[in-house]
Design a protein around this motif. Structure first.
Motif, PDB file in Angstrom:
ATOM      1  N   ARG A 138       0.721  -1.053  -0.008  1.00 21.10           N
ATOM      2  CA  ARG A 138      -0.181  -0.161   0.011  1.00 21.10           C
ATOM      3  C   ARG A 138       0.852   1.071   0.037  1.00 21.10           C
ATOM      4  O   ARG A 138       0.534   2.298  -0.590  1.00 21.10           O
ATOM      5  CB  ARG A 138      -1.046   0.243   1.168  1.00 21.10           C
ATOM      6  N   ARG A 139       1.960   1.084   0.609  1.00 25.45           N
ATOM      7  CA  ARG A 139       2.800   2.488   0.940  1.00 25.45           C
ATOM      8  C   ARG A 139       3.538   2.683  -0.485  1.00 25.45           C
ATOM      9  O   ARG A 139       3.587   3.788  -0.942  1.00 25.45           O
ATOM     10  CB  ARG A 139       3.659   2.336   1.965  1.00 25.45           C
ATOM     11  N   LYS A 140       3.967   1.610  -1.043  1.00 27.27           N
ATOM     12  CA  LYS A 140       4.656   1.621  -2.354  1.00 27.27           C
ATOM     13  C   LYS A 140       3.564   2.201  -3.563  1.00 27.27           C
ATOM     14  O   LYS A 140       4.019   3.058  -4.297  1.00 27.27           O
ATOM     15  CB  LYS A 140       4.994   0.397  -2.796  1.00 27.27           C
ATOM     16  N   SER A 141       2.268   1.741  -3.317  1.00 33.52           N
ATOM     17  CA  SER A 141       1.357   2.219  -4.287  1.00 33.52           C
ATOM     18  C   SER A 141       1.126   3.754  -3.988  1.00 33.52           C
ATOM     19  O   SER A 141       1.207   4.631  -5.033  1.00 33.52           O
ATOM     20  CB  SER A 141       0.098   1.487  -4.356  1.00 33.52           C
ATOM     21  N   ASP A 142       1.160   4.166  -2.691  1.00 32.85           N
ATOM     22  CA  ASP A 142       0.641   5.275  -2.488  1.00 32.85           C
ATOM     23  C   ASP A 142       1.946   6.437  -2.723  1.00 32.85           C
ATOM     24  O   ASP A 142       1.589   7.559  -3.161  1.00 32.85           O
ATOM     25  CB  ASP A 142       0.675   5.579  -0.805  1.00 32.85           C
ATOM     26  N   ALA A 143       2.845   5.903  -2.701  1.00 34.31           N
ATOM     27  CA  ALA A 143       4.218   6.794  -2.858  1.00 34.31           C
ATOM     28  C   ALA A 143       4.192   7.194  -4.468  1.00 34.31           C
ATOM     29  O   ALA A 143       4.653   8.101  -5.064  1.00 34.31           O
ATOM     30  CB  ALA A 143       5.432   5.931  -2.698  1.00 34.31           C
ATOM     31  N   GLN A 144       3.875   5.925  -5.181  1.00 37.95           N
ATOM     32  CA  GLN A 144       3.843   6.235  -6.866  1.00 37.95           C
ATOM     33  C   GLN A 144       2.250   7.214  -7.124  1.00 37.95           C
ATOM     34  O   GLN A 144       2.130   7.190  -8.533  1.00 37.95           O
ATOM     35  CB  GLN A 144       3.554   4.854  -7.478  1.00 37.95           C
ATOM     36  N   GLY A 145       1.663   7.411  -6.412  1.00 40.08           N
ATOM     37  CA  GLY A 145       0.415   8.121  -6.513  1.00 40.08           C
ATOM     38  C   GLY A 145      -0.677   7.373  -6.938  1.00 40.08           C
ATOM     39  O   GLY A 145      -1.724   7.986  -7.231  1.00 40.08           O
ATOM     40  N   ASN A 146      -0.792   6.147  -6.627  1.00 43.23           N
ATOM     41  CA  ASN A 146      -1.925   5.365  -7.022  1.00 43.23           C
ATOM     42  C   ASN A 146      -2.739   4.864  -5.779  1.00 43.23           C
ATOM     43  O   ASN A 146      -3.676   4.080  -6.068  1.00 43.23           O
ATOM     44  CB  ASN A 146      -1.544   4.181  -7.847  1.00 43.23           C
TER      45      ASN A 146
END
Length: 378
Positions: A353-361
């Motif tokens: 989730r954090r990785k996805s959030d960092a990518q703006g998704n």
């Protein structure tokens, strides 16, 4: 005694009420007009189920029966599982209080009407357990229940050694029980029956009801809805918890806890230890369990503090492994998980989730607890 009368009302069908009590069939509206005090009885039952300190509303048998049925309709129309569970638990506890350990006829009759294979014994089974001063002292079991019925009724607490089948006298497919045990199972039977009564109404909308009945249900629902909203103390997202990252096993138990379901001992242990290990404090975990229909804050706090390592041996408990949860039948779908422990799976999902959030998704993950229980990220 009011509680003593309740048991016959749970097993009577609304369509049969007028035929049973006045000898001819009436539709529900005619019946309510005939017994208008049943509306006050329904309101009183719902309010007491939600914890309001009011005296029981006393009326005759037809009024009490109809009041129960109206209360069930209101609980179904509101579509609030917390309210439904509170109502079921209250009715079950009231009936259990009225049952007599010294005279099990009412208990046996109730269980039979609810469809369970139970028999009281003319000659109770006596199992020698010890010898005291040369006298053999037996355990006495005056009731037997078919194994299938026993498992259905005791399923919530079969993990408790006291209730495990291997620790019970079992002969020819029947489990032999003591008076307090059969009364406890009768309480579970009534709880299940009330929930079943609600489900049988289905996805009923107020607009589907005849005008007069709709007005009645809307009036009662409006008053009860205010109480439900006032007493719901748990938000859908508990501070420090990220529900979308929960593994399926925990997500399922967590959702049921918020609905006020009667969780089993295994479910309560699993959820409490998981929440404590992802960083929630005792008060936050207590809030999650506060919706339980049998919630007792003093007892629940003690148990949670024990699991948190603040009492007793000072050992902080970890949640069960995936293998254990599978054996407990608490794993809805292992295929979705890539780890072998709920904590590891939660941590993996958080990273994703954090990785996805960092990518703006992804969505905002503010308020997520660290796995070590440390300071929450902001």
């Amino acid at each position: 005694m009011e509680a003593g009368k309740l048991k016959q009302y749970v097993v009577n069908d609304l369509s049969k009420l007028s035929k049973i009590y006045i000898g001819e069939e009436l539709d529900p509206l005619e019946l309510i007009d005939l017994v208008p005090e049943s509306l006050e009885r329904a309101r009183n039952l719902l309010e007491r189920a939600l914890g309001k300190k009011v005296e029981p509303y006393e009326c005759d048998e037809l009024c009490m029966t109809l009041g129960y049925k109206i209360a069930v309709i209101v609980a179904a129309v509101l579509k609030d599982k917390w309210l439904q569970n509170k109502l079921a638990n209250f009715v079950a506890m009231e009936i259990a209080k009225s049952l007599n350990k010294d005279d099990l006829v009412s208990t046996i009759t109730l269980l039979r009407k609810l469809g369970y294979d139970v028999t009281d014994l003319d000659e109770p089974l006596q199992v020698p357990i010890k010898v005291h001063r040369g006298v053999v002292l037996p355990e006495v079991y005056p009731v037997k229940i078919h194994l299938i019925s026993y498992v259905k009724l005791a399923k919530r607490f079969l993990s408790d050694p006291h209730w495990k089948v291997v620790n019970k006298p079992l002969l020819n497919g029947f489990v032999y029980l003591k008076p307090d045990e059969i009364i406890r199972l009768a309480q579970e039977a009534v709880y299940s029956k009330v929930i079943q009564d609600v489900k049988e109404i289905g996805n009923l909308e107020v607009s589907d009801l005849p005008n007069r009945l709709r007005e009645i249900v809307e009036e009662l629902s409006s008053a009860i809805r205010k109480t439900v909203v006032k007493r719901k103390r748990v938000e859908e997202s508990v501070k420090g918890l990220y529900p979308e990252a929960l593994p399926p096993c925990i997500k399922s138990i967590y959702a049921r806890a918020l609905e006020g379901a009667n969780l089993s001992h295994q479910e309560r242990f699993t959820l409490a230890t998981f929440l404590l290990n992802i960083g929630l404090d005792v008060d936050e975990v207590l809030e999650v369990f506060s919706r339980a229909p049998d919630f007792n804050e003093k007892i629940a706090r003690y148990q949670i503090e024990h699991l948190a390592g603040l009492r007793g041996s000072r050992k902080k408990y970890s949640p069960p492994s995936c293998k254990t949860l599978v054996s407990w039948n608490l794993c809805p779908t292992k295929e979705e998980c890539k780890a072998n422990h709920p904590l590891s799976e939660y941590k993996r999902r958080l990273r994703a989730r954090r990785k996805s959030d960092a990518q703006g998704n992804g969505s905002d993950i503010e308020g997520v607890s660290r796995m070590d229980g440390g300071t929450r990220e902001r």
